[in-house]
Design a protein around this motif. Structure first.
Motif, short mmCIF file in Angstrom:
data_model
loop_
_atom_site.label_atom_id
_atom_site.label_comp_id
_atom_site.label_asym_id
_atom_site.label_seq_id
_atom_site.Cartn_x
_atom_site.Cartn_y
_atom_site.Cartn_z
N PRO A 138 0.83 -1.21 0.00
CA PRO A 138 0.00 0.00 0.00
C PRO A 138 0.86 1.25 0.00
CG PRO A 138 -0.81 -1.59 1.60
CD PRO A 138 0.51 -2.12 1.11
N LYS A 139 0.49 2.23 -0.81
CA LYS A 139 1.30 3.44 -0.97
C LYS A 139 1.11 4.40 0.20
CE LYS A 139 2.52 1.86 -4.98
NZ LYS A 139 3.82 1.19 -5.11
N GLY A 140 2.24 5.01 0.61
CA GLY A 140 2.18 6.09 1.59
C GLY A 140 2.24 5.66 3.04
N PHE A 141 2.22 4.35 3.30
CA PHE A 141 2.19 3.88 4.68
C PHE A 141 3.52 3.34 5.18
CE2 PHE A 141 -2.21 3.58 3.24
CZ PHE A 141 -2.87 4.24 4.27
N ALA A 142 4.52 3.27 4.31
CA ALA A 142 5.80 2.67 4.68
C ALA A 142 6.42 3.34 5.91
CB ALA A 142 6.77 2.71 3.51
N PRO A 143 6.47 4.68 6.01
CA PRO A 143 7.08 5.29 7.20
C PRO A 143 6.41 4.88 8.51
CG PRO A 143 6.87 6.92 5.45
CD PRO A 143 6.10 5.71 5.00
N ILE A 144 5.11 4.64 8.46
CA ILE A 144 4.40 4.21 9.68
C ILE A 144 4.87 2.82 10.08
CG2 ILE A 144 2.14 3.68 10.66
CD1 ILE A 144 0.97 5.80 8.76
#
Length: 228
Positions: A156-162
């Motif tokens: 899923p895009k955009g959730f990697a830092p979390i």
């Protein structure tokens, strides 16, 4: 140069925020944040900087991460040296800032362990060199698997830092009593340089184990998980 500055500032923030929370706030009388607070602080430093500058440099902030991404085929070898130097300079600069703040406290006596990593007598709970090697190897390996998996094109895009920030929080919750948690040679080097003594003599482990774990994770991801 933008990438190198991003790695400098990201690693600075990781050491200043994570180690700073351990030095200043972990044991503060009555209101100290303890192990849980320090673990969360380290996770938040990576999460915030991954969003702030990750789109510029990839958000490594850690020599082991750079080498693990190289092993996983996600980073070019020609960029490794520059990244590692930028990370080390950022970490040492942050440790220097922490040192200046700490030594200018009115009742300052000694910097103590200065959030440095260690084993044996320097382990927070007396864990041996073997225990430290195993812990640092495994924890860094899984940290890289989290990084490689969450940044994969199919994730899923955009959730990697979390995922990465929470992963680092969990790693600290597990291992602060063992080694004070490294999984990052730059973070270990910066604190050992100021703590001195036996901490510098034990620094080798906090380069060898995290880098070995990261490289193994890179090969595992490349071989098993990277493709359909």
């Amino acid at each position: 140069m933008k990438k190198l500055f991003a790695e400098f500032f990201g690693t600075f923030w990781l050491v200043f925020g994570g180690c700073g929370s351990a030095v200043f706030a972990a044991g503060y009388p009555d209101l100290g944040i303890g192990f849980v607070g320090v673990s969360l602080a380290f996770g938040l430093t990576v999460l915030t900087m991954a969003y702030a500058v990750g789109h510029i440099s990839g958000g490594h902030f850690n020599p082991a991460v750079s080498l693990g991404l190289w092993a996983g085929g996600k980073f070019e070898a020609k960029d490794l040296l520059g990244y590692i130097i930028a990370q080390l300079v950022g970490a040492v600069a942050a440790a220097g800032a922490l040192y200046l703040i700490l030594t200018n406290k009115a009742d300052f006596v000694t910097i103590g362990g200065f959030a440095a990593n260690g084993y044996g007598d320097l382990s927070p709970d007396g864990y041996s060199m073997t225990a430290a090697l195993i812990a640092e190897f495994l924890l860094t390996m899984f940290f890289l698997l989290i990084i490689l998996g969450s940044t994969n094109s199919r994730a899923p895009k955009g959730f990697a830092p979390i995922a990465i920030g929470l992963g680092l929080t969990l790693i600290h919750l597990i291992s602060i009593p063992i080694t004070n948690t490294s999984v990052n040679p730059a973070r270990s080097t910066s604190q050992a340089l100021f703590a001195g003594g036996e901490f510098t003599g034990q620094l080798w482990l906090f380069w060898v184990a995290p880098i070995a774990g990261a490289i193994v994770a890179g090969f595992i991801h490349k071989a098993l998980f990277d493709k359909e």
